[in-house]
Design a protein around this motif. Structure first.
Motif, mmCIF file in Angstrom:
data_model
loop_
_atom_site.group_PDB
_atom_site.id
_atom_site.type_symbol
_atom_site.label_atom_id
_atom_site.label_comp_id
_atom_site.label_asym_id
_atom_site.label_seq_id
_atom_site.Cartn_x
_atom_site.Cartn_y
_atom_site.Cartn_z
ATOM 1 N N GLU A 10 1.321 -0.914 0.191
ATOM 2 C CA GLU A 10 0.062 0.366 -0.372
ATOM 3 C C GLU A 10 0.921 1.694 0.262
ATOM 4 N N THR A 11 0.494 2.053 -1.201
ATOM 5 C CA THR A 11 1.464 3.622 -1.001
ATOM 6 C C THR A 11 0.300 4.650 -1.334
ATOM 7 N N GLN A 12 1.141 5.822 -1.112
ATOM 8 C CA GLN A 12 0.681 6.937 -1.352
ATOM 9 C C GLN A 12 0.745 7.386 -3.096
ATOM 10 N N SER A 13 -0.074 8.966 -3.262
ATOM 11 C CA SER A 13 0.400 8.711 -4.879
ATOM 12 C C SER A 13 0.995 9.637 -4.658
ATOM 13 N N ASN A 14 2.472 8.994 -4.258
ATOM 14 C CA ASN A 14 3.067 10.233 -4.655
ATOM 15 C C ASN A 14 4.588 9.466 -4.274
ATOM 16 N N VAL A 15 6.006 9.932 -5.184
ATOM 17 C CA VAL A 15 7.233 9.510 -5.564
ATOM 18 C C VAL A 15 8.076 8.828 -4.700
ATOM 19 N N GLN A 16 7.405 9.946 -3.783
ATOM 20 C CA GLN A 16 8.478 9.013 -2.318
ATOM 21 C C GLN A 16 7.997 8.126 -1.646
ATOM 22 N N ASP A 17 7.108 7.747 -1.988
ATOM 23 C CA ASP A 17 6.521 6.164 -1.251
ATOM 24 C C ASP A 17 6.495 5.337 -2.743
ATOM 25 N N GLY A 18 6.960 5.685 -3.247
ATOM 26 C CA GLY A 18 6.675 4.654 -4.581
ATOM 27 C C GLY A 18 8.742 4.447 -4.317
ATOM 28 N N ARG A 19 9.030 5.148 -3.932
ATOM 29 C CA ARG A 19 10.655 4.909 -3.740
ATOM 30 C C ARG A 19 10.525 3.328 -2.592
ATOM 31 N N ARG A 20 9.673 4.344 -1.834
ATOM 32 C CA ARG A 20 9.971 3.495 0.100
ATOM 33 C C ARG A 20 9.331 1.561 -1.241
ATOM 34 N N ALA A 21 8.611 1.500 -1.430
ATOM 35 C CA ALA A 21 8.100 0.211 -1.763
ATOM 36 C C ALA A 21 8.721 -0.264 -2.937
ATOM 37 N N ALA A 22 9.176 -0.009 -4.557
ATOM 38 C CA ALA A 22 10.741 -0.929 -4.356
ATOM 39 C C ALA A 22 11.072 -0.950 -4.012
ATOM 40 N N ARG A 23 11.807 -0.068 -2.575
ATOM 41 C CA ARG A 23 12.100 -0.605 -1.458
ATOM 42 C C ARG A 23 12.528 -2.381 -0.955
ATOM 43 N N LEU A 24 11.152 -1.995 -0.695
ATOM 44 C CA LEU A 24 10.906 -3.495 0.301
ATOM 45 C C LEU A 24 10.478 -4.253 -0.933
ATOM 46 N N LEU A 25 10.065 -4.272 -2.264
ATOM 47 C CA LEU A 25 9.644 -5.400 -3.318
ATOM 48 C C LEU A 25 11.602 -5.711 -3.225
ATOM 49 N N LEU A 26 12.917 -4.644 -3.920
ATOM 50 C CA LEU A 26 13.949 -5.172 -4.023
ATOM 51 C C LEU A 26 14.707 -5.906 -2.819
ATOM 52 N N ASP A 27 14.284 -6.218 -0.853
ATOM 53 C CA ASP A 27 14.906 -6.636 -0.763
ATOM 54 C C ASP A 27 14.128 -7.748 -0.378
ATOM 55 N N MET A 28 13.397 -8.193 -1.360
ATOM 56 C CA MET A 28 12.415 -9.680 -0.648
ATOM 57 C C MET A 28 13.722 -10.531 -1.056
ATOM 58 N N GLU A 29 13.330 -11.865 -0.580
ATOM 59 C CA GLU A 29 13.887 -12.726 -1.166
ATOM 60 C C GLU A 29 13.961 -13.035 -2.776
ATOM 61 N N ALA A 30 12.962 -13.188 -2.923
ATOM 62 C CA ALA A 30 12.237 -13.461 -4.116
ATOM 63 C C ALA A 30 12.164 -11.888 -4.906
ATOM 64 N N PRO A 31 12.830 -11.573 -5.633
ATOM 65 C CA PRO A 31 12.195 -9.956 -5.470
ATOM 66 C C PRO A 31 11.300 -10.212 -7.224
ATOM 67 N N PRO A 32 10.083 -8.655 -7.070
ATOM 68 C CA PRO A 32 9.261 -9.105 -8.188
ATOM 69 C C PRO A 32 9.919 -8.541 -9.831
ATOM 70 N N ASP A 33 9.730 -9.924 -11.037
ATOM 71 C CA ASP A 33 9.700 -9.325 -12.369
ATOM 72 C C ASP A 33 8.599 -8.066 -12.851
ATOM 73 N N ALA A 34 7.597 -7.233 -12.057
ATOM 74 C CA ALA A 34 7.184 -6.793 -12.679
ATOM 75 C C ALA A 34 6.294 -5.907 -11.429
ATOM 76 N N ILE A 35 6.026 -4.975 -11.827
ATOM 77 C CA ILE A 35 5.502 -3.974 -11.233
ATOM 78 C C ILE A 35 3.987 -2.948 -11.456
ATOM 79 N N PHE A 36 2.624 -3.576 -11.235
ATOM 80 C CA PHE A 36 1.651 -2.453 -11.679
ATOM 81 C C PHE A 36 1.171 -1.416 -10.362
ATOM 82 N N SER A 37 1.606 -0.388 -10.710
ATOM 83 C CA SER A 37 1.374 0.617 -9.874
ATOM 84 C C SER A 37 0.038 1.526 -9.877
ATOM 85 N N SER A 38 -0.689 1.409 -8.914
ATOM 86 C CA SER A 38 -2.104 2.116 -9.491
ATOM 87 C C SER A 38 -1.825 4.050 -9.232
#
Length: 342
Positions: A223-251
C-alpha cells in the motif's frame, strides 16, 4: 466613464426587441439558432456584460457551480476541471474550485461554504471513503436542494449520479500486458482500498493473475500514497525480498515514477530486469528521457465534460422526472518503454 452596453443597445443595433435579445442571451430555444448566434456575437463585439445578480434574482439561480477535488496539482484533476469548465462556461456558469488535500475537515468546510453561497450544484471527487464520518456530505445529501454529481472517487448512493472509469478493466489490462511480456511475479502498488477506484484496480490485477494461472501472493501488494517518495519506499521493500518481483503495476503514475527511480539506482534495468506500468497517463510519463512509462489513460477531459453534462441534465428536469446516471468510461492501456520487452 464609458457607458455600459445594455440589451437595448444590442436590440437597436440588430433591429430586434429587447425581449428577443434577452431570450437569446439566455439561450432560450424558442429563439432560432441563427438569431441566438447573431445576438451572442454582437454582444461580444459590444463588450456586453450580463448582470448576474439580476439574472439570479429572476431565475433563482446563482450560475455558480462548485467543483471539489482532493488536489489540483495533478494533470488528472486539472484536466477534469478543464472539461467541466469547457462544458459549463458556454451555458453561463462559473466554476468555483476547491481542493481538500484529502482531509475530511477541509472537505466538510468546502461543502458548507459552497452551500452557503448557494451554488447551483456541486461536482465532487471525495477525499474521505468513510461516508458516515463525512458530516458535510451527509448534510448535503439530506437537504437535497443542491444537486450533486460524483466523478472519479465516488460513493454508491441512491439518487446520486456519477462519472467514473472502469478501474477494474484498467487494472486487469495492465496486469495482462505484463503477463504477455513474460512476467510471472508481478507486484502491485495499491492505494487506500477503502476507495472504490483503488479497490477495483487491485481486484482487476488479482483477477488477471488468477485467469492466467498465476497464484495470487498478498506479500507482493504494497500500500502506497500517490507520490514519488512512497513509490521509492515500496520498490525498496520489493527489491529486498528473497525473491523480488519481475514487474510492478502501480495504481499511480507518481508511485510508478518513484519505483523506477529506486530500481535504476539499485543497479537494475527497466524493462529487462523489471517492467513497470502506472495509472493515469500524467504528462511526465511520455516525456521521460530514457524510460517513458507505460500507463492507463483515464480520459479526464471526457470525464469532466460528462460530469458537467449530467449536472446540466439534472438541473434541466423537475424533481419527479430526474434520472440518476452512473456513467462508466472505458480506460486505455498505453504501452511505452518501461514495460515493453517484445
Amino acid at each position: 466613464m464609458k457607458k455600459k452596453t445594455t440589451i437595448y443597445d444590442i436590440a437597436a443595433k440588430l433591429g430586434l426587441t429587447a425581449a428577443t435579445v434577452s431570450r437569446a442571451l439566455n439561450n432560450n430555444t424558442k429563439i432560432s439558432f441563427n438569431t441566438r448566434k447573431l445576438v451572442l456575437e454582437t454582444a461580444l463585439e459590444m463588450n456586453y456584460e450580463q448582470n448576474k445578480l439580476a439574472l439570479a434574482l429572476k431565475s433563482g439561480k446563482s450560475y455558480n457551480v462548485g467543483v471539489i477535488v482532493p488536489r489540483i496539482d495533478s494533470n488528472f484533476f486539472s484536466s477534469v476541471i478543464r472539461g467541466i469548465e469547457e462544458e459549463l462556461y458556454p451555458k453561463g456558469y462559473h466554476v468555483i474550485i476547491c481542493q481538500t488535500h484529502n482531509q475530511e475537515n477541509i472537505e466538510n468546510e468546502k461543502i458548507n461554504s459552497l452551500v452557503n453561497v448557494q451554488v447551483d450544484g456541486i461536482l465532487m471527487s471525495i477525499s474521505n471513503a468513510n461516508l458516515e464520518a463525512n458530516k458535510g456530505l451527509n448534510k448535503l445529501l439530506k437537504n437535497k436542494k443542491t444537486p450533486l454529481v460524483f466523478f472519479d472517487r465516488k460513493k454508491d448512493i441512491k439518487g446520486i449520479s456519477s462519472v467514473t472509469i472502469d478501474d477494474f478493466k484498467g487494472g486487469y489490462d495492465a496486469t495482462k500486458h505484463l503477463l504477455d511480456q513474460g512476467c510471472k511475479r508481478i507486484a502491485h502498488l495499491s492505494n487506500d482500498r477503502n476507495f472504490e477506484i483503488f479497490r477495483n484496480r487491485y481486484l482487476g490485477y488479482r483477477q488477471a493473475l488468477l485467469d492466467n494461472g498465476i497464484e495470487f501472493d498478498e506479500s507482493l501488494v504494497i500500500e502506497t500514497q500517490s507520490n514519488v517518495q512512497d513509490g521509492r519506499r515500496a520498490a525498496r521493500l520489493l527489491l529486498d525480498m528473497e525473491a523480488p518481483p519481475d514487474a510492478i503495476f502501480s495504481s499511480s503514475d507518481f508511485a510508478a515514477l518513484g519505483a523506477i527511480q529506486e530500481i535504476k539506482e539499485s543497479g537494475f534495468n527497466i524493462p529487462e530486469d523489471m517492467c513497470v506500468v502506472g495509472f493515469s497517463n500524467e504528462p511526465f510519463t511520455r516525456f521521460m528521457e530514457l524510460t517513458t512509462i507505460s500507463t492507463v489513460d483515464q480520459f479526464p477531459l471526457d470525464m469532466g465534460r460528462k460530469a458537467a453534462q449530467v449536472f446540466l441534465e439534472e438541473v434541466g428536469h423537475t424533481e419527479d422526472v430526474k434520472t440518476t446516471q452512473n456513467i462508466v468510461l472505458t480506460p486505455e492501456l498505453i504501452v511505452r518503454r518501461s514495460s515493453s520487452k517484445k
